[in-house]
Design an enzyme around this catalytic site. Structure first.
Site: not given
Length: 341
Positions: A239, A284
């Site tokens: 990611s 995140k």
């Protein structure tokens, strides 16, 4: 959620019946929470995270481009799971969502490491392609036995297949997949300084006999005078690709892409620059804002989830490819609002 409640309730009952303490009873769940962020324009443990080397000109950068992570707590006690679930600080999920049944934690970690390394390579290729460096598609592994064994070799550059020019690995997948199994397919390759056309009999793809299969892997190769090295320890998964690619563009272009701003983000990236969705975006975004970021680059496929769970005051920039990611950072640096989710 129903399964989680039932399991935790059953665990509490069993703990009471057996005279156990919930502080020691393990449950088959893991907890997801905010992970650390890393400014990839900077350094870790005194070492530059993105090292361009000496073959390409680099330019000073300011500001921060933060890659973001999710922390996984794999050893969860009954009381710990209940506390984290009630607090809302973590998401408690079945263990098999992170560690699939039949795979050891070591196997999962090894796969995450492989994906991270692949994301580094793809980020480099995407950034250099964005900057206009020439690229080609190269044969990687050749399956033996297989239709290409003895005909194609690792390192062959694929120029065209079936008369159609090849620019990306996806071109290979699409062209070969559309070919009817059992038919010969002309593959134009460059090996060393020589270019030739070879014929490969198309085989049925394993698991999908209606589509063609050459028994090779194809990789994007960008011809640049230096190899970019990305060094970041104890991180896995794919990611970080978008942030890595954006940082490489910043280092290799004049001017200051971030304008001194603190920008974070996430998203997979392939060698052509397409950005894909990821998991754990809530955590995140929370971690990015806590570490000072004011803008977050969000993969287009995560936009609806991001809007629902974003902390207040964090600007969400919608990104579907590297070009949009760079444009979003440029907009923030100029004091403009980028296209948002």
């Amino acid at each position: 959620m129903t399964r989680l409640r039932a399991t935790l309730a059953l665990g509490l009952v069993l703990a009471a019946v057996l005279g156990l303490t919930g502080a020691t009873v393990r449950v088959p769940f893991v907890a997801l929470g905010d992970g650390p962020t890393f400014d990839v324009l900077g350094a870790q443990d005194g070492r530059t995270i993105i090292d361009v080397g000496s073959g390409l000109p680099t330019f000073p950068t300011t500001g921060r481009l933060r890659m973001t992570t999710v922390a996984v707590t794999s050893q969860v006690t009954l009381f710990g799971a209940v506390a984290m679930w009630l607090s809302g600080s973590h998401e408690v999920v079945p263990r098999e969502q992170v560690y699939p049944t039949g795979q050891s934690s070591q196997q999962v970690d090894a796969e995450n490491t492989r994906q991270f390394t692949q994301s580094e390579d793809d980020a480099q290729d995407a950034a250099l392609r964005y900057l206009g460096y020439p690229s080609s598609v190269e044969v990687g592994d050749v399956t033996t036995p297989g239709p290409s064994a003895g005909v194609l070799a690792r390192g062959d550059r694929i120029v065209a297949i079936g008369g159609r020019p090849v620019a990306t690995p996806q071109d290979v997948v699409d062209t070969v997949g559309a070919a009817r199994p059992g038919t010969p397919l002309a593959v134009e390759v460059r090996r060393g300084d020589a270019t030739s056309t070879v014929t490969v009999p198309v085989a049925p793809r394993p698991g999908d006999a209606a589509r063609g299969y050459l028994g090779i892997t194809a990789a994007s190769v960008v011809d640049a005078p230096a190899t970019i090295r990305i060094g970041l320890a104890d991180v896995g998964g794919p990611s970080a690709g978008l942030i890595f690619a954006t940082a490489i563009v910043d280092k290799l272009t004049p001017g200051d892409l971030t304008g001194g701003r603190d920008i974070a983000g996430t998203g997979t990236i392939d060698a052509s620059g397409r950005v894909g969705p990821i998991g754990g975006i809530r955590f995140k975004m929370d971690a990015a804002q806590a570490d000072g970021a004011t803008t977050f680059l969000v993969p287009a496929g995560n936009c609806s989830e991001a809007v629902r769970t974003a902390p207040g005051g964090l600007t969400l920039a919608r990104v579907s490819d590297l070009r949009e990611g760079v444009a979003a950072v440029e907009a923030v640096a100029a004091g403009r609002t980028p296209p948002t989710c």
